[in-house]
Enzyme design. Structure first.
Site, PDB file in Angstrom:
ATOM      1  CG  HIS A   1      37.307 -33.986  66.291  1.00 24.55           C
ATOM      2  ND1 HIS A   1      37.339 -34.780  68.052  1.00 24.55           N
ATOM      3  CD2 HIS A   1      37.372 -33.222  66.758  1.00 24.55           C
ATOM      4  CE1 HIS A   1      37.227 -33.760  68.934  1.00 24.55           C
ATOM      5  NE2 HIS A   1      37.435 -32.487  67.900  1.00 24.55           N
TER       6      HIS A   1
HETATM    7  C1  UD1 Z   1      36.070 -28.191  65.560  1.00 24.30           C
HETATM    8  C2  UD1 Z   1      36.422 -26.931  66.829  1.00 24.30           C
HETATM    9  C3  UD1 Z   1      37.121 -28.501  68.147  1.00 24.30           C
HETATM   10  C4  UD1 Z   1      35.700 -29.073  68.343  1.00 24.30           C
HETATM   11  C5  UD1 Z   1      35.914 -29.458  66.892  1.00 24.30           C
HETATM   12  C6  UD1 Z   1      33.882 -30.340  67.261  1.00 24.30           C
HETATM   13  C7  UD1 Z   1      37.711 -25.130  66.542  1.00 24.30           C
HETATM   14  C8  UD1 Z   1      38.739 -24.498  66.385  1.00 24.30           C
HETATM   15  N1  UD1 Z   1      37.989 -26.790  66.934  1.00 24.30           N
HETATM   16  O1  UD1 Z   1      36.482 -28.676  64.705  1.00 24.30           O
HETATM   17  O2  UD1 Z   1      37.908 -27.885  69.165  1.00 24.30           O
HETATM   18  O3  UD1 Z   1      36.321 -30.284  69.526  1.00 24.30           O
HETATM   19  O4  UD1 Z   1      34.689 -29.043  66.008  1.00 24.30           O
HETATM   20  O5  UD1 Z   1      32.930 -30.883  66.912  1.00 24.30           O
HETATM   21  O6  UD1 Z   1      36.903 -24.578  66.556  1.00 24.30           O
HETATM   22  N2  UD1 Z   1      33.140 -30.354  58.866  1.00 24.30           N
HETATM   23  C9  UD1 Z   1      32.478 -30.372  57.775  1.00 24.30           C
HETATM   24  N3  UD1 Z   1      31.261 -30.555  57.930  1.00 24.30           N
HETATM   25  C10 UD1 Z   1      30.904 -29.402  58.762  1.00 24.30           C
HETATM   26  C11 UD1 Z   1      31.836 -28.956  60.179  1.00 24.30           C
HETATM   27  C12 UD1 Z   1      33.279 -29.142  59.454  1.00 24.30           C
HETATM   28  O7  UD1 Z   1      32.813 -31.389  56.414  1.00 24.30           O
HETATM   29  O8  UD1 Z   1      29.709 -29.566  59.826  1.00 24.30           O
HETATM   30  C13 UD1 Z   1      34.631 -31.025  58.190  1.00 24.30           C
HETATM   31  C14 UD1 Z   1      35.512 -30.225  57.040  1.00 24.30           C
HETATM   32  O9  UD1 Z   1      35.962 -30.504  56.598  1.00 24.30           O
HETATM   33  C15 UD1 Z   1      35.998 -28.554  57.818  1.00 24.30           C
HETATM   34  C16 UD1 Z   1      36.299 -29.613  58.911  1.00 24.30           C
HETATM   35  O10 UD1 Z   1      35.378 -30.509  59.279  1.00 24.30           O
HETATM   36  O11 UD1 Z   1      37.401 -28.165  57.584  1.00 24.30           O
HETATM   37  C17 UD1 Z   1      37.274 -28.846  60.091  1.00 24.30           C
HETATM   38  O12 UD1 Z   1      36.227 -28.560  60.752  1.00 24.30           O
HETATM   39  P1  UD1 Z   1      36.130 -26.962  62.069  1.00 24.30           P
HETATM   40  O13 UD1 Z   1      35.021 -26.079  62.106  1.00 24.30           O
HETATM   41  O14 UD1 Z   1      37.153 -26.175  60.823  1.00 24.30           O
HETATM   42  O15 UD1 Z   1      36.945 -27.512  63.108  1.00 24.30           O
HETATM   43  P2  UD1 Z   1      36.659 -29.628  63.790  1.00 24.30           P
HETATM   44  O16 UD1 Z   1      37.288 -30.067  63.614  1.00 24.30           O
HETATM   45  O17 UD1 Z   1      35.095 -29.671  63.184  1.00 24.30           O
END
Ligand code: UD1
Length: 363
Positions: free
Chosen positions: A205
């Site tokens: 991811h």
């Molecule tokens: C975040 C953490 C990362 C961790 C990861 C574990 C940061 C910078 N990154 O990354 O360190 O390893 O979590 O999962 O904080 N999304 C959904 N549903 C959700 C959450 C996210 O669909 O419940 C999708 C959305 O498109 C969102 C994308 O995932 O834009 C990224 O989510 P985000 O929380 O920004 O970062 P992660 O890639 O999940």
């Protein structure tokens, strides 16, 4: 002593669970739990609360997804109000996600003491958002709880006062050890038709791996070779699913017959999946630690790790993103004797008790 504990994203939940439990041994501590809402899908959040018996958050800030600046700023705006209303003595943050640094910064600006669980880890790669979050959080924390020796050395080199720093072990491993038996009852292997040690488990991811079609495509080349030998089970993060779509890699992925993309799994199912895999391929940080304790060889699809002890004890290899190197590491992983994978000091299931004890001393 009122302590506000912060969770935001999936990897935070298994870290906070044992801590919330450990506080109950200290009557002087009044813990509150705040969820920033960084992760919000049922499979990325609520499921973990249910499975791990984490108390319902006292408040959910419901920030959701956005750019780094917007997400971080939004958490800060909403969390500042909470701190002003609830007036905590301490804020405890875990890990390295945006919620960690955002809430940490709010706390110290209000003169509230800050403790960081999983301090000191460094990949020395500032292009990783987590590395920036780690550096900033550690530099403003009043108490730093460290999982491995490398973290102690890093903090010493950065000039952090030794009195603030404690090697306590690993709260993620507390949760793993507490849930192993429960995970044994998971039906996930039967549901997926998998044989014990007859498959590889994959997670992916990191933006550096899934945001670039050439890099993601190269990884798929390696997975295609591995899938000839054994099925690969790939519970995909929602972010990765979106990237597969937007990079147009869906057809290429589904052409790899034994590479099975499935929905994200809950904690117990994923623990069972890892524990029975022949090898785990991942770009996650926490999974490098979990496979170490499960004694399952891990091939890390990154050029660096902030958790070098997992390599030192013999279970984890840094393979980077070059297909040839990944295949080489995969072949080597098959030769690793599980019993020879060592256990890092203090990864014994008692880290949260140590942390709660140290916090109670501050009362
Ligand atoms: C975040 C953490 C990362 C961790 C990861 C574990 C940061 C910078 N990154 O990354 O360190 O390893 O979590 O999962 O904080 N999304 C959904 N549903 C959700 C959450 C996210 O669909 O419940 C999708 C959305 O498109 C969102 C994308 O995932 O834009 C990224 O989510 P985000 O929380 O920004 O970062 P992660 O890639 O999940």
């Amino acid at each position: 002593m009122r302590i506000i504990n912060i969770v935001g994203a999936r990897p935070n939940f298994m870290k906070i669970a044992p801590l919330m439990r450990a506080y109950t041994a200290h009557a002087e501590i009044e813990p509150l739990l705040i969820h920033t809402g960084q992760h919000y899908d049922h499979a990325m959040s609520r499921l973990f609360f249910d499975e791990l018996g984490i108390p319902r958050p006292d408040l959910n800030l419901e920030v959701g997804s956005a750019s780094h600046a917007v997400q971080t700023a939004e958490i800060m705006l909403r969390f500042e109000k909470v701190c002003l209303e609830r007036v905590p003595d301490w804020v405890v943050v875990v890990g390295d996600v945006n919620s960690t640094v955002a809430c940490g910064l709010v706390a110290v600006k209000l003169g509230i003491k800050l403790a960081h669980v999983e301090a000191g880890l460094r990949s020395f790669d500032r292009s990783m958002p987590e590395e920036v979050n780690r550096l900033l959080t550690d530099s403003i924390s009043d108490l730093l709880f460290v999982t491995e020796d490398s973290g102690m050395r890093n903090l010493e080199q950065e000039g952090v006062a030794p009195a603030k720093v404690h090697l306590v072990g690993n709260v993620m491993i507390d949760t793993l050890l507490a849930n192993r038996e429960k995970a044994d009852a998971s039906r996930v292997l039967d549901d997926l038709g998998l044989d014990d040690r007859g498959f590889a488990a994959l997670t992916l991811h990191r933006p550096s791996n899934v945001d670039d079609s050439a890099i993601f495509g190269g990884l798929l080349d390696a997975f295609e070779e591995i899938a000839v030998q054994m099925p690969i089970i790939f519970p995909a993060h929602p972010r990765t699913v979106k990237q597969i779509d937007s990079l147009g890699l869906g057809d290429r992925l589904s052409a790899i017959e034994r590479l099975r993309v499935i929905d994200p799994l809950g904690y117990l199912d994923f623990l069972k999946l890892m524990a029975h895999a022949r090898v785990v391929l991942t770009d996650s940080g926490g999974i490098q630690e979990e496979t170490t304790i499960l004694k399952v060889p891990c091939v890390t699809l990154r050029e660096n790790t902030e958790r070098p002890v997992t390599c030192d004890v013999g279970g984890n290899q840094l393979a980077g993103i070059d297909p040839e190197r990944i295949l080489e590491a995969y072949r080597k992983a098959l030769t690793i004797v599980p019993e020879q994978i060592g256990t890092p000091p203090l990864w014994d299931g008692k880290a949260a008790e140590r942390i709660a004890g140290l916090l109670a001393r501050e009362a």
